[in-house]
Design an enzyme around this catalytic site. Structure first.
Site, PDB file in Angstrom:
ATOM      1  N   PRO A   1      46.940  33.491  28.556  1.00 28.51           N
ATOM      2  CA  PRO A   1      46.548  32.081  28.392  1.00 28.51           C
ATOM      3  C   PRO A   1      45.034  31.976  28.498  1.00 28.51           C
ATOM      4  CG  PRO A   1      47.415  32.467  30.599  1.00 28.51           C
ATOM      5  CD  PRO A   1      47.592  33.754  29.835  1.00 28.51           C
ATOM      6  N   MET A   2      44.408  31.298  27.555  1.00 25.59           N
ATOM      7  CA  MET A   2      42.947  31.134  27.620  1.00 25.59           C
ATOM      8  C   MET A   2      42.585  29.729  27.156  1.00 25.59           C
ATOM      9  SD  MET A   2      41.593  34.919  26.406  1.00 25.59           S
ATOM     10  CE  MET A   2      42.773  35.182  25.091  1.00 25.59           C
ATOM     11  N   MET A   3      42.032  28.965  28.104  1.00 25.70           N
ATOM     12  CA  MET A   3      41.655  27.568  27.819  1.00 25.70           C
ATOM     13  C   MET A   3      40.683  27.503  26.663  1.00 25.70           C
ATOM     14  SD  MET A   3      42.559  25.166  30.157  1.00 25.70           S
ATOM     15  CE  MET A   3      41.598  24.359  31.378  1.00 25.70           C
TER      16      MET A   3
ATOM     17  N   GLN B   1      51.975  27.632  30.064  1.00 23.76           N
ATOM     18  CA  GLN B   1      51.395  27.801  31.392  1.00 23.76           C
ATOM     19  C   GLN B   1      51.043  26.441  31.980  1.00 23.76           C
ATOM     20  OE1 GLN B   1      47.430  29.167  32.599  1.00 23.76           O
ATOM     21  NE2 GLN B   1      48.459  30.862  33.647  1.00 23.76           N
TER      22      GLN B   1
ATOM     23  N   CYS C   1      43.382  30.623  38.361  1.00 19.69           N
ATOM     24  CA  CYS C   1      42.187  30.036  37.759  1.00 19.69           C
ATOM     25  C   CYS C   1      41.183  29.651  38.839  1.00 19.69           C
ATOM     26  CB  CYS C   1      42.561  28.812  36.928  1.00 19.69           C
ATOM     27  SG  CYS C   1      41.136  28.191  36.048  1.00 19.69           S
TER      28      CYS C   1
ATOM     29  N   LYS D   1      51.253  33.737  37.400  1.00 21.04           N
ATOM     30  CA  LYS D   1      50.068  34.542  37.069  1.00 21.04           C
ATOM     31  C   LYS D   1      49.065  34.350  38.199  1.00 21.04           C
ATOM     32  CE  LYS D   1      46.718  35.460  33.368  1.00 21.04           C
ATOM     33  NZ  LYS D   1      45.438  34.863  33.787  1.00 21.04           N
TER      34      LYS D   1
ATOM     35  N   HIS E   1      46.336  39.548  37.319  1.00 20.38           N
ATOM     36  CA  HIS E   1      44.963  39.762  36.866  1.00 20.38           C
ATOM     37  C   HIS E   1      44.309  40.555  37.983  1.00 20.38           C
ATOM     38  CE1 HIS E   1      40.874  37.866  35.459  1.00 20.38           C
ATOM     39  NE2 HIS E   1      40.855  39.183  35.495  1.00 20.38           N
TER      40      HIS E   1
ATOM     41  N   ASN F   1      47.130  42.875  33.935  1.00 21.28           N
ATOM     42  CA  ASN F   1      46.153  42.123  33.139  1.00 21.28           C
ATOM     43  C   ASN F   1      44.752  42.384  33.697  1.00 21.28           C
ATOM     44  OD1 ASN F   1      44.746  38.961  33.296  1.00 21.28           O
ATOM     45  ND2 ASN F   1      45.080  39.947  31.334  1.00 21.28           N
TER      46      ASN F   1
ATOM     47  N   GLY G   1      40.819  43.518  31.626  1.00 18.02           N
ATOM     48  CA  GLY G   1      40.003  44.634  31.150  1.00 18.02           C
ATOM     49  C   GLY G   1      40.684  45.587  30.188  1.00 18.02           C
TER      50      GLY G   1
END
Ligand SMILES: Cc1cc2nc3c(=O)[nH]c(=O)nc-3n(C[C@H](O)[C@H](O)[C@H](O)COP(=O)(O)O)c2cc1C
Length: 316
Positions: free
Chosen positions: A15-17, A70, A100, A140, A173, A213, A215
């Site tokens: 997921p990436m805003m 998400q 986040c 996550k 992450h 998650n 890198g």
């Protein structure tokens, strides 16, 4: 209720805003049929207070399955209500954001990665979300927050959340977050990656599923993590910045399936059809820039339709 037979996706796009919006997911799905796609994080409040306009936030093309919604938030009532409202959109899974570090998120009533400091609350939130949906609910998170960064503290979080709630799959992450002093982008690069924590969880919680998650930037690295025992691999920035080089190999090299059979030019032609249809449908809605940003275009003057612009792109 959570589905009985759940296995985590071998490969997912993080997921990436502002990045994994409907446009990017359309492009991604043209390249890979098997990658699981995540939405950008949606705050529960956004869903709850947008009742008249829910499609804008939650609707997606059916091609985008398998797709995970998400959700972020810390108000239990709103999380429950948002889940209930999202049910109509038939997402394949709901993922709860505990990673986040953005002050926009972390400062608002203990939201995002701050929740890692309160595993009992996370368990309560997950239980409530799960009670309002039939799809699996997953988490996550990071490997720690500020000075709460020991492996034992991470185990304590995983143990409490998994034993007090139906969450059995965690996306890790593999770097901690610092709540003060780093921008969100710095929080994705400065704290070091500690994959040893991830592999420790695999060893110490054999009944749970873990996706690695952070890198991971090539298909060889994805396969390496799967061979090392990861149940799934999630890729963020590399899948966004190099969609063809990452997603273009997922179906064959990760899933052992046939490729979509589309050449890069055909992918772009199909995306052009999508782009033009969106521009026509919404008029003043998304701009051309919104639609082509996922192709790496920073500045663009377009006079001859989308496709002619695409041919200028490094994507090709
Ligand atoms: C622009 C951007 C926006 C992000 N937004 C979210 C988000 O909404 N929810 C989330 O859990 N993580 C978010 N992340 C973090 C990614 O999901 C991922 O955990 C992180 O980028 C590390 O993976 P990578 O090294 O493969 O990029 C975001 C990352 C980027 C680059």
């Amino acid at each position: 209720m959570v589905a009985d037979h759940y296995s985590p996706p071998l490969f997912s796009v993080a997921p990436m805003m502002d990045w994994t919006d409907h446009h990017y997911r359309t492009l991604a799905r043209l390249i890979s049929k098997h990658a699981w796609l995540y939405t950008e994080m949606l705050a529960a409040e956004t869903i709850v207070y947008q009742k008249g306009n829910l499609d804008r936030f939650l609707a997606y093309s059916p091609d985008q399955h398998p797709i995970v919604l998400q959700i972020g938030g810390s108000n239990l009532d709103n999380l429950a209500k948002a889940t209930e409202l999202a049910n109509a959109y038939c997402y394949d899974e709901i993922n709860f954001n505990c990673g986040c570090p953005s002050p926009r998120v972390a400062g608002r009533g203990c939201f995002g990665v701050r929740l890692m400091l309160d595993p009992k609350f996370v368990a309560e939130a997950i239980s409530l979300i799960a009670a309002n949906t039939n799809v699996p609910v997953t988490v996550k998170c990071r490997i720690g927050v500020d000075d709460h960064d020991s492996y034992n503290e991470l185990c304590d979080f995983i143990y409490k959340v998994s034993s007090l709630s139906p969450a059995k799959h965690f996306v890790i992450h593999s770097r901690k977050a610092l709540l003060k002093g780093l921008s969100p982008a710095e929080n994705r690069s400065i704290p070091p990656l500690k994959y040893e924590y991830f592999y420790g969880l695999l060893r110490d919680f054999p009944d749970l599923s873990f996706t690695i998650n952070g890198g991971i930037a090539s298909i060889d690295e994805v396969n390496g993590a799967l061979k090392a025992g990861a149940h799934g691999v999630m890729v963020g920035r590399a899948a966004y910045n190099n969609p063809w080089h990452i997603l273009g190999h997922v179906d064959t090299a990760i899933y052992g399936a046939s490729s979509s059979g589309l050449t890069r030019r055909q992918v772009l032609e199909k995306y052009q059809v999508y782009g033009d249809s969106v521009l026509q449908r919404y008029g003043l809605g998304p701009s051309l820039r919104d639609i082509v940003k996922d192709l790496g275009v920073k500045t663009l003057t377009c006079t001859g339709g989308l496709l002619s612009s695409f041919f200028l792109l490094p994507f090709i």
